[in-house]
Design an enzyme around this catalytic site. Structure first.
Site, PDB file in Angstrom:
ATOM      1  N   HIS A  10       0.754 -11.582   2.492  1.00 22.33           N
ATOM      2  CA  HIS A  10      -0.258 -10.885   1.420  1.00 22.33           C
ATOM      3  C   HIS A  10      -1.218 -12.043   0.956  1.00 22.33           C
ATOM      4  O   HIS A  10      -2.515 -11.724   0.702  1.00 22.33           O
ATOM      5  CB  HIS A  10       0.336  -9.883   0.716  1.00 22.33           C
ATOM      6  CG  HIS A  10      -0.647  -8.894   0.512  1.00 22.33           C
ATOM      7  ND1 HIS A  10      -0.398  -7.167   0.916  1.00 22.33           N
ATOM      8  CD2 HIS A  10      -1.902  -8.602   0.405  1.00 22.33           C
ATOM      9  CE1 HIS A  10      -1.269  -6.569   0.642  1.00 22.33           C
ATOM     10  NE2 HIS A  10      -2.403  -7.287   0.344  1.00 22.33           N
ATOM     11  N   TYR A  63       1.269  -1.269  -0.463  1.00 20.52           N
ATOM     12  CA  TYR A  63      -0.400  -0.578   0.270  1.00 20.52           C
ATOM     13  C   TYR A  63       0.703   1.023   0.296  1.00 20.52           C
ATOM     14  O   TYR A  63       0.167   2.319   0.139  1.00 20.52           O
ATOM     15  CB  TYR A  63      -1.111  -0.127   0.843  1.00 20.52           C
ATOM     16  CG  TYR A  63      -1.992  -1.358   1.327  1.00 20.52           C
ATOM     17  CD1 TYR A  63      -2.446  -2.130   0.423  1.00 20.52           C
ATOM     18  CD2 TYR A  63      -2.365  -1.308   2.713  1.00 20.52           C
ATOM     19  CE1 TYR A  63      -3.263  -3.035   0.902  1.00 20.52           C
ATOM     20  CE2 TYR A  63      -3.713  -2.373   3.294  1.00 20.52           C
ATOM     21  CZ  TYR A  63      -3.753  -2.692   2.003  1.00 20.52           C
ATOM     22  OH  TYR A  63      -4.274  -4.434   1.873  1.00 20.52           O
TER      23      TYR A  63
END
Ligand SMILES: NC(=O)c1ccc[n+]([C@@H]2O[C@H](COP(=O)([O-])OP(=O)(O)OC[C@H]3O[C@@H](n4cnc5c(N)ncnc54)[C@H](OP(=O)(O)O)[C@@H]3O)[C@@H](O)[C@H]2O)c1
Length: 280
Positions: free
Chosen positions: A110, A52
Protein backbone atom coordinates in the site's frame (compact mmCIF):
# COMPACT_ATOMS: atom_id res chain seq x y z
CA UNK A 1 -26.75 -3.01 -19.41
CA UNK A 2 -23.05 -3.57 -19.83
CA UNK A 3 -20.16 -1.60 -21.35
CA UNK A 4 -17.16 -3.32 -22.92
CA UNK A 5 -13.89 -2.14 -21.36
CA UNK A 6 -10.55 -2.52 -23.23
CA UNK A 7 -7.77 -4.44 -21.43
CA UNK A 8 -4.15 -3.56 -20.68
CA UNK A 9 -1.39 -6.22 -20.78
CA UNK A 10 0.97 -6.41 -17.78
CA UNK A 11 4.67 -7.34 -17.80
CA UNK A 12 3.79 -10.78 -16.33
CA UNK A 13 1.62 -11.66 -19.34
CA UNK A 14 -1.76 -11.22 -17.58
CA UNK A 15 -4.17 -8.41 -18.37
CA UNK A 16 -6.44 -6.00 -16.51
CA UNK A 17 -9.35 -3.79 -17.59
CA UNK A 18 -8.30 -0.20 -18.28
CA UNK A 19 -10.86 1.11 -15.78
CA UNK A 20 -12.08 -0.36 -12.50
CA UNK A 21 -14.05 0.50 -9.38
CA UNK A 22 -12.46 2.16 -6.33
CA UNK A 23 -14.09 0.96 -3.12
CA UNK A 24 -12.74 3.18 -0.36
CA UNK A 25 -15.70 3.68 2.07
CA UNK A 26 -17.88 1.06 0.34
CA UNK A 27 -18.65 -1.25 3.25
CA UNK A 28 -21.30 -3.62 4.58
CA UNK A 29 -24.46 -4.60 2.73
CA UNK A 30 -24.87 -1.13 1.17
CA UNK A 31 -21.31 -1.28 -0.11
CA UNK A 32 -21.81 -4.79 -1.48
CA UNK A 33 -24.93 -3.63 -3.35
CA UNK A 34 -22.94 -0.74 -4.91
CA UNK A 35 -20.19 -3.12 -6.02
CA UNK A 36 -22.74 -5.59 -7.46
CA UNK A 37 -24.35 -2.71 -9.38
CA UNK A 38 -20.94 -1.79 -10.84
CA UNK A 39 -20.24 -5.40 -11.88
CA UNK A 40 -23.61 -5.59 -13.61
CA UNK A 41 -22.80 -2.44 -15.53
CA UNK A 42 -19.58 -3.91 -16.86
CA UNK A 43 -16.88 -3.27 -14.24
CA UNK A 44 -14.55 -6.26 -13.96
CA UNK A 45 -11.70 -4.75 -11.88
CA UNK A 46 -12.40 -4.02 -8.21
CA UNK A 47 -9.84 -2.25 -6.01
CA UNK A 48 -9.83 -2.81 -2.24
CA UNK A 49 -7.33 -2.87 0.62
CA UNK A 50 -6.85 -4.56 3.98
CA UNK A 51 -6.99 -1.08 5.55
CA UNK A 52 -10.36 -0.23 3.92
CA UNK A 53 -11.83 -3.00 6.08
CA UNK A 54 -14.02 -4.04 3.16
CA UNK A 55 -12.38 -7.17 1.76
CA UNK A 56 -15.37 -9.11 3.16
CA UNK A 57 -17.79 -6.75 1.41
CA UNK A 58 -15.93 -7.17 -1.89
CA UNK A 59 -15.88 -10.97 -1.58
CA UNK A 60 -19.60 -10.98 -0.81
CA UNK A 61 -20.31 -8.81 -3.88
CA UNK A 62 -18.27 -11.22 -6.04
CA UNK A 63 -20.33 -14.19 -4.84
CA UNK A 64 -23.67 -12.38 -5.17
CA UNK A 65 -22.96 -10.98 -8.66
CA UNK A 66 -23.93 -13.12 -11.65
CA UNK A 67 -20.43 -12.86 -13.16
CA UNK A 68 -18.15 -15.91 -12.72
CA UNK A 69 -15.15 -15.35 -10.43
CA UNK A 70 -12.64 -15.98 -13.24
CA UNK A 71 -14.01 -13.00 -15.20
CA UNK A 72 -13.37 -10.59 -12.34
CA UNK A 73 -10.07 -9.01 -11.25
CA UNK A 74 -9.94 -8.38 -7.51
CA UNK A 75 -7.21 -6.27 -5.87
CA UNK A 76 -6.17 -5.87 -2.25
CA UNK A 77 -3.23 -4.19 -0.52
CA UNK A 78 -0.78 -4.88 2.29
CA UNK A 79 -0.75 -2.28 5.13
CA UNK A 80 2.46 -0.62 6.31
CA UNK A 81 2.34 -2.21 9.78
CA UNK A 82 2.75 -5.70 8.27
CA UNK A 83 5.89 -5.32 6.16
CA UNK A 84 8.08 -7.95 7.84
CA UNK A 85 8.15 -11.18 5.83
CA UNK A 86 6.22 -13.31 8.36
CA UNK A 87 3.58 -10.64 8.99
CA UNK A 88 3.14 -10.00 5.28
CA UNK A 89 2.54 -13.71 4.56
CA UNK A 90 0.00 -13.93 7.40
CA UNK A 91 -1.73 -10.76 6.20
CA UNK A 92 -2.12 -12.05 2.66
CA UNK A 93 -3.70 -15.20 4.11
CA UNK A 94 -5.95 -13.06 6.34
CA UNK A 95 -6.96 -10.92 3.33
CA UNK A 96 -8.07 -14.08 1.53
CA UNK A 97 -9.86 -15.31 4.65
CA UNK A 98 -11.72 -12.01 5.01
CA UNK A 99 -12.84 -11.96 1.38
CA UNK A 100 -13.47 -15.72 1.34
CA UNK A 101 -11.80 -15.84 -2.07
CA UNK A 102 -9.26 -18.47 -3.18
CA UNK A 103 -6.89 -15.94 -4.75
CA UNK A 104 -6.41 -12.23 -5.48
CA UNK A 105 -5.76 -11.18 -9.06
CA UNK A 106 -3.60 -8.33 -7.88
CA UNK A 107 -1.98 -7.67 -4.50
CA UNK A 108 -0.11 -4.43 -3.85
CA UNK A 109 2.11 -2.98 -1.11
CA UNK A 110 0.00 0.00 0.00
CA UNK A 111 2.83 2.47 0.85
CA UNK A 112 6.64 2.08 0.83
CA UNK A 113 7.09 3.66 4.30
CA UNK A 114 10.79 4.33 3.54
CA UNK A 115 11.74 5.25 7.12
CA UNK A 116 10.46 1.89 8.34
CA UNK A 117 12.56 0.36 5.54
CA UNK A 118 10.95 -3.10 5.39
CA UNK A 119 9.33 -2.93 1.98
CA UNK A 120 11.82 -5.34 0.37
CA UNK A 121 10.82 -8.02 2.92
CA UNK A 122 7.16 -7.32 2.15
CA UNK A 123 7.91 -7.65 -1.56
CA UNK A 124 9.58 -11.05 -1.01
CA UNK A 125 6.37 -12.19 0.70
CA UNK A 126 4.29 -11.09 -2.31
CA UNK A 127 6.69 -12.90 -4.67
CA UNK A 128 6.33 -16.11 -2.64
CA UNK A 129 2.54 -15.78 -2.27
CA UNK A 130 2.36 -15.55 -6.06
CA UNK A 131 4.42 -18.77 -6.35
CA UNK A 132 2.02 -20.46 -3.91
CA UNK A 133 -0.96 -19.46 -6.07
CA UNK A 134 -2.50 -17.02 -3.58
CA UNK A 135 -1.99 -14.04 -5.90
CA UNK A 136 -1.90 -13.79 -9.71
CA UNK A 137 -0.08 -10.46 -10.18
CA UNK A 138 1.95 -8.34 -7.78
CA UNK A 139 2.66 -4.66 -7.59
CA UNK A 140 3.06 -1.62 -5.40
CA UNK A 141 1.42 1.71 -4.65
CA UNK A 142 3.05 5.06 -4.09
CA UNK A 143 6.56 3.75 -4.81
CA UNK A 144 9.12 6.23 -6.16
CA UNK A 145 11.60 5.03 -8.82
CA UNK A 146 14.31 4.59 -6.16
CA UNK A 147 12.06 2.21 -4.18
CA UNK A 148 11.24 0.13 -7.26
CA UNK A 149 14.90 0.00 -8.31
CA UNK A 150 15.73 -1.45 -4.91
CA UNK A 151 13.05 -4.15 -5.21
CA UNK A 152 14.46 -5.19 -8.54
CA UNK A 153 18.08 -5.12 -7.36
CA UNK A 154 17.40 -7.17 -4.22
CA UNK A 155 14.81 -9.66 -5.53
CA UNK A 156 15.19 -9.54 -9.35
CA UNK A 157 11.40 -9.17 -9.58
CA UNK A 158 9.80 -6.01 -10.92
CA UNK A 159 6.25 -4.90 -9.99
CA UNK A 160 3.62 -5.15 -12.73
CA UNK A 161 1.71 -2.11 -11.46
CA UNK A 162 2.41 1.04 -9.48
CA UNK A 163 -0.82 2.62 -8.20
CA UNK A 164 -0.18 6.33 -7.60
CA UNK A 165 -2.11 9.54 -6.99
CA UNK A 166 -2.91 10.83 -10.48
CA UNK A 167 -5.46 13.38 -11.64
CA UNK A 168 -5.43 16.60 -13.69
CA UNK A 169 -4.05 18.63 -10.76
CA UNK A 170 -1.17 16.16 -10.21
CA UNK A 171 -0.38 14.39 -13.44
CA UNK A 172 2.86 12.61 -12.45
CA UNK A 173 4.46 13.15 -15.88
CA UNK A 174 7.97 12.08 -14.82
CA UNK A 175 6.87 9.07 -12.79
CA UNK A 176 4.66 7.88 -15.69
CA UNK A 177 7.54 8.24 -18.13
CA UNK A 178 9.73 6.19 -15.80
CA UNK A 179 7.07 3.46 -15.53
CA UNK A 180 6.77 3.32 -19.30
CA UNK A 181 10.54 2.91 -19.72
CA UNK A 182 10.44 0.03 -17.20
CA UNK A 183 7.30 -1.75 -18.52
CA UNK A 184 5.31 -1.00 -15.38
CA UNK A 185 1.64 -0.07 -15.76
CA UNK A 186 0.50 3.09 -14.00
CA UNK A 187 -2.77 2.83 -12.05
CA UNK A 188 -4.39 6.12 -10.99
CA UNK A 189 -5.83 6.54 -7.50
CA UNK A 190 -8.24 9.41 -6.82
CA UNK A 191 -8.49 9.71 -10.62
CA UNK A 192 -11.26 12.33 -10.22
CA UNK A 193 -9.32 14.16 -7.48
CA UNK A 194 -12.27 13.11 -5.27
CA UNK A 195 -14.64 15.08 -7.54
CA UNK A 196 -14.24 18.35 -5.67
CA UNK A 197 -13.44 21.67 -7.40
CA UNK A 198 -11.93 19.87 -10.41
CA UNK A 199 -15.47 19.27 -11.70
CA UNK A 200 -15.92 23.06 -11.97
CA UNK A 201 -12.68 23.72 -13.84
CA UNK A 202 -13.39 25.92 -16.90
CA UNK A 203 -10.88 24.18 -19.21
CA UNK A 204 -12.38 20.79 -18.44
CA UNK A 205 -15.93 22.11 -18.73
CA UNK A 206 -15.20 23.54 -22.20
CA UNK A 207 -13.73 20.25 -23.41
CA UNK A 208 -16.68 18.33 -21.93
CA UNK A 209 -19.23 20.61 -23.64
CA UNK A 210 -17.48 20.16 -27.00
CA UNK A 211 -17.88 16.37 -26.74
CA UNK A 212 -21.32 16.39 -25.04
CA UNK A 213 -19.73 14.53 -22.14
CA UNK A 214 -19.36 15.28 -18.43
CA UNK A 215 -16.15 16.59 -16.85
CA UNK A 216 -15.71 13.23 -15.08
CA UNK A 217 -15.89 11.43 -18.42
CA UNK A 218 -13.31 13.77 -19.93
CA UNK A 219 -10.94 13.20 -16.99
CA UNK A 220 -11.34 9.41 -17.15
CA UNK A 221 -10.86 9.43 -20.92
CA UNK A 222 -7.64 11.45 -20.34
CA UNK A 223 -6.37 8.71 -17.97
CA UNK A 224 -7.20 6.08 -20.60
CA UNK A 225 -5.32 7.97 -23.33
CA UNK A 226 -2.33 8.39 -20.97
CA UNK A 227 -2.25 4.58 -20.78
CA UNK A 228 -3.13 4.56 -17.06
CA UNK A 229 -5.69 2.26 -15.44
CA UNK A 230 -8.09 4.41 -13.40
CA UNK A 231 -10.23 3.25 -10.48
CA UNK A 232 -12.90 5.92 -9.84
CA UNK A 233 -15.03 5.21 -6.77
CA UNK A 234 -18.75 5.74 -6.96
CA UNK A 235 -21.55 4.36 -4.82
CA UNK A 236 -24.15 5.58 -7.33
CA UNK A 237 -25.25 3.30 -10.20
CA UNK A 238 -25.77 6.36 -12.45
CA UNK A 239 -22.29 7.75 -11.83
CA UNK A 240 -20.74 4.26 -12.12
CA UNK A 241 -22.22 3.96 -15.61
CA UNK A 242 -21.22 7.52 -16.49
CA UNK A 243 -17.62 6.77 -15.48
CA UNK A 244 -17.19 3.78 -17.80
CA UNK A 245 -19.01 5.38 -20.74
CA UNK A 246 -15.79 6.82 -22.14
CA UNK A 247 -15.01 4.58 -25.08
CA UNK A 248 -17.14 6.33 -27.71
CA UNK A 249 -15.12 9.56 -28.03
CA UNK A 250 -11.51 10.68 -27.96
CA UNK A 251 -9.52 13.73 -26.96
CA UNK A 252 -7.21 15.28 -29.55
CA UNK A 253 -3.60 16.29 -28.81
CA UNK A 254 -4.56 19.87 -28.08
CA UNK A 255 -7.19 18.79 -25.52
CA UNK A 256 -4.75 16.34 -23.91
CA UNK A 257 -2.18 19.16 -23.66
CA UNK A 258 -4.70 21.59 -22.17
CA UNK A 259 -5.45 19.07 -19.42
CA UNK A 260 -1.72 18.51 -18.85
CA UNK A 261 -1.23 22.23 -18.15
CA UNK A 262 -3.63 22.02 -15.16
CA UNK A 263 -1.05 20.07 -13.12
CA UNK A 264 0.65 21.86 -10.21
CA UNK A 265 3.69 20.85 -8.13
CA UNK A 266 1.52 21.19 -4.99
CA UNK A 267 -1.48 19.50 -6.60
CA UNK A 268 -1.60 16.43 -4.34
CA UNK A 269 -4.94 16.20 -2.51
CA UNK A 270 -3.51 15.71 0.99
CA UNK A 271 0.17 16.41 0.43
CA UNK A 272 1.04 12.70 0.77
CA UNK A 273 4.57 12.61 -0.68
CA UNK A 274 5.75 8.96 -0.58
CA UNK A 275 9.32 10.11 0.15
CA UNK A 276 8.21 11.21 3.62
CA UNK A 277 4.57 10.24 4.21
CA UNK A 278 4.01 6.91 5.95
CA UNK A 279 0.80 4.96 6.44
CA UNK A 280 0.37 1.96 8.67
N1 LIG B 1 -3.23 3.24 -3.09
C1 LIG B 1 -3.59 4.29 -2.39
O1 LIG B 1 -2.80 4.81 -1.59
C2 LIG B 1 -4.95 4.86 -2.58
C3 LIG B 1 -5.26 6.12 -2.02
C4 LIG B 1 -6.54 6.63 -2.24
C5 LIG B 1 -7.47 5.92 -3.00
N2 LIG B 1 -7.16 4.67 -3.51
C6 LIG B 1 -8.14 3.89 -4.31
O2 LIG B 1 -8.56 4.72 -5.39
C7 LIG B 1 -9.97 4.77 -5.42
C8 LIG B 1 -10.47 6.06 -6.03
O3 LIG B 1 -10.02 7.18 -5.32
P1 LIG B 1 -10.96 8.07 -4.35
O4 LIG B 1 -12.10 7.25 -3.88
O5 LIG B 1 -10.06 8.66 -3.34
O6 LIG B 1 -11.43 9.28 -5.27
P2 LIG B 1 -12.12 9.45 -6.71
O7 LIG B 1 -12.44 8.15 -7.32
O8 LIG B 1 -11.27 10.43 -7.46
O9 LIG B 1 -13.47 10.23 -6.32
C9 LIG B 1 -14.48 9.61 -5.58
C10 LIG B 1 -15.52 10.67 -5.27
O10 LIG B 1 -16.06 11.19 -6.48
C11 LIG B 1 -17.48 11.04 -6.51
N3 LIG B 1 -17.82 10.72 -7.92
C12 LIG B 1 -17.51 9.57 -8.60
N4 LIG B 1 -17.92 9.65 -9.87
C13 LIG B 1 -18.49 10.87 -10.01
C14 LIG B 1 -19.10 11.53 -11.11
N5 LIG B 1 -19.18 10.95 -12.30
N6 LIG B 1 -19.61 12.79 -10.91
C15 LIG B 1 -19.52 13.38 -9.69
N7 LIG B 1 -18.94 12.81 -8.61
C16 LIG B 1 -18.43 11.56 -8.77
C17 LIG B 1 -17.79 9.94 -5.55
O11 LIG B 1 -19.07 10.12 -4.97
P3 LIG B 1 -20.24 9.00 -5.12
O12 LIG B 1 -19.73 7.72 -4.54
O13 LIG B 1 -21.37 9.61 -4.36
O14 LIG B 1 -20.52 8.91 -6.60
C18 LIG B 1 -16.70 10.14 -4.48
O15 LIG B 1 -17.08 11.14 -3.56
C19 LIG B 1 -10.36 4.60 -3.93
O16 LIG B 1 -11.73 4.33 -3.75
C20 LIG B 1 -9.41 3.49 -3.57
O17 LIG B 1 -9.92 2.25 -4.05
C21 LIG B 1 -5.90 4.16 -3.31
Amino acid sequence: MSTLIPEVTLNDGTSLPSIGLGTYKLKGNTGANSIISAIHQGYRLIDSAYNYENEGTVGEAVRRSSVPRQHLRITSKLPGRYHTYEKAVTTIQESLYRSNLDYYDLYLIHWPNPRQDQYVEAWQALIDAKKWGLIRSIGVCNFLPEHIERLEKETSVKPSINQIELHPYFNQAEQRKWHEAHQIITESWSPLARANDVLHNETLKNIANRHHKTVSQVILRWHFQLGAISIPKSASPERQLENISIFDFSLDDSEMNQITTLSRPDGRINNQDPATYEEF
